[in-house]
Design an enzyme around this catalytic site. Sequence first.
Site, PDB file in Angstrom:
ATOM      1  N   ASP A  75      78.929  71.243 122.453  1.00  0.00           N
ATOM      2  CA  ASP A  75      77.693  71.427 121.679  1.00  0.00           C
ATOM      3  C   ASP A  75      77.880  72.417 120.529  1.00  0.00           C
ATOM      4  O   ASP A  75      77.312  72.228 119.451  1.00  0.00           O
ATOM      5  CB  ASP A  75      76.552  71.894 122.593  1.00  0.00           C
ATOM      6  CG  ASP A  75      76.166  70.832 123.622  1.00  0.00           C
ATOM      7  OD1 ASP A  75      76.299  69.640 123.294  1.00  0.00           O
ATOM      8  OD2 ASP A  75      75.746  71.190 124.734  1.00  0.00           O
ATOM      9  N   GLU A 130      69.943  67.179 113.497  1.00  0.00           N
ATOM     10  CA  GLU A 130      70.161  65.733 113.459  1.00  0.00           C
ATOM     11  C   GLU A 130      68.821  65.024 113.600  1.00  0.00           C
ATOM     12  O   GLU A 130      67.953  65.475 114.347  1.00  0.00           O
ATOM     13  CB  GLU A 130      71.094  65.303 114.593  1.00  0.00           C
ATOM     14  CG  GLU A 130      72.539  65.658 114.361  1.00  0.00           C
ATOM     15  CD  GLU A 130      73.429  65.235 115.517  1.00  0.00           C
ATOM     16  OE1 GLU A 130      74.364  64.449 115.292  1.00  0.00           O
ATOM     17  OE2 GLU A 130      73.199  65.702 116.643  1.00  0.00           O
ATOM     18  N   ASP A 142      72.380  71.952 117.325  1.00  0.00           N
ATOM     19  CA  ASP A 142      72.705  70.717 118.035  1.00  0.00           C
ATOM     20  C   ASP A 142      71.819  70.620 119.272  1.00  0.00           C
ATOM     21  O   ASP A 142      71.739  71.565 120.066  1.00  0.00           O
ATOM     22  CB  ASP A 142      74.177  70.698 118.451  1.00  0.00           C
ATOM     23  CG  ASP A 142      74.543  69.417 119.187  1.00  0.00           C
ATOM     24  OD1 ASP A 142      74.285  68.333 118.641  1.00  0.00           O
ATOM     25  OD2 ASP A 142      75.071  69.512 120.314  1.00  0.00           O
TER      26      ASP A 142
END
Length: 368
Positions: free
Chosen positions: A352, A271, A186
């Site tokens: 996170d 991501e 992340d």
Amino acid sequence: MANKAYKFRLYPTQEQEYFLAKTFGCVRFVYNKMLAERKEMYEQFKDDKETIKKQPFPTPAKYKDEFVWLKEVDSLALANAQLNLQKAYKNFFSGRAEFPKFKNRKARQSYTTNVVNGNIMLLDGYIKLPKLKLVKIKQHRKIPSHHIIKSCTISRTKTGKYYVSILTKYEHKPPQKEVQAVVGLDFSMKVLFVESEEGKTANYPRFYRQALEKLAKEQRILSRRKKSSNRWHKQRLKVAKLHERIANQRKDFLHKESHKLAKQYDCVVIEDLNMKGMSQALNFGKSVADNAWGMFTTLLKYKLEEQGKKLIKIDKWFPSSRTCSCCGQVKESLSLSERTFHCDCGSVVDRDWNASINIKREGLRRLA
């Protein structure tokens, strides 16, 4: 066939430096000349894009009779300027980029030349380049014998250093490894990333932030110097060296971190973030640029692919931060100031780390 580039430092003589400066200028001149013609044509047939596409593209040879000095430099460098402009035009018409812009002297100074009849060759401590003959090179690592040189890009930094990037092609069939060890990452503004495994972080030193005070001081001094004076040039070089040092520190750190991850895991899940949009929307310009997440993901991708491993990018709208990694409940909203994730099920976890676990799970679902 796969491609791989090797970058080395060049040490040209004073005469070779003069010729390189001439080549950089000619390439820029030809690019701007061709762009001016295409821009004029675009304004003329603005409403009829199909007509513009059918028009023949200008070539560097067109200008050599009028500007005789263009014949003095490497013709392949000028040909590559044309190819770069054609690519820029193609990207514009496909909607991937804006209309091409004119290059000025402050732009990156570089040119690309191709291998034709052995005109580029690596010798003992030297590289043979078209029109330049032998240029001294610091070859800190060997290029494997099965790698065939395709082209070279010669560039000059703001601090006056010269580099050559040698593009090679080779037969590459990476072993397809069975995916066993998977990790989710992340993005974190402070530490670069948080791993799903035990919440480990990259602990990014934030090199730009460290040097910000010194950089501000040197830039203030530069602003007080008379432009183009000797003292101005000396101070400009100081500022450029500071920026170069920060960039080198950052690149070195990202190479090491991406190498560690590629060595340890068979699949990395991240991501697909729009960093430019994030920096503009949230006023995090300096922090986003300092982290260089885009560069990190590029390095990670090719390091994994070389070993037959995978990088999976999940949708940026996936609610990784708002989903509880314990029960799967999705919150309606979660502000940026909330750094700890609290769920109705009783789960309390770092925001996170929680997101990285969800990213990993989504990656495993995609793999299945």
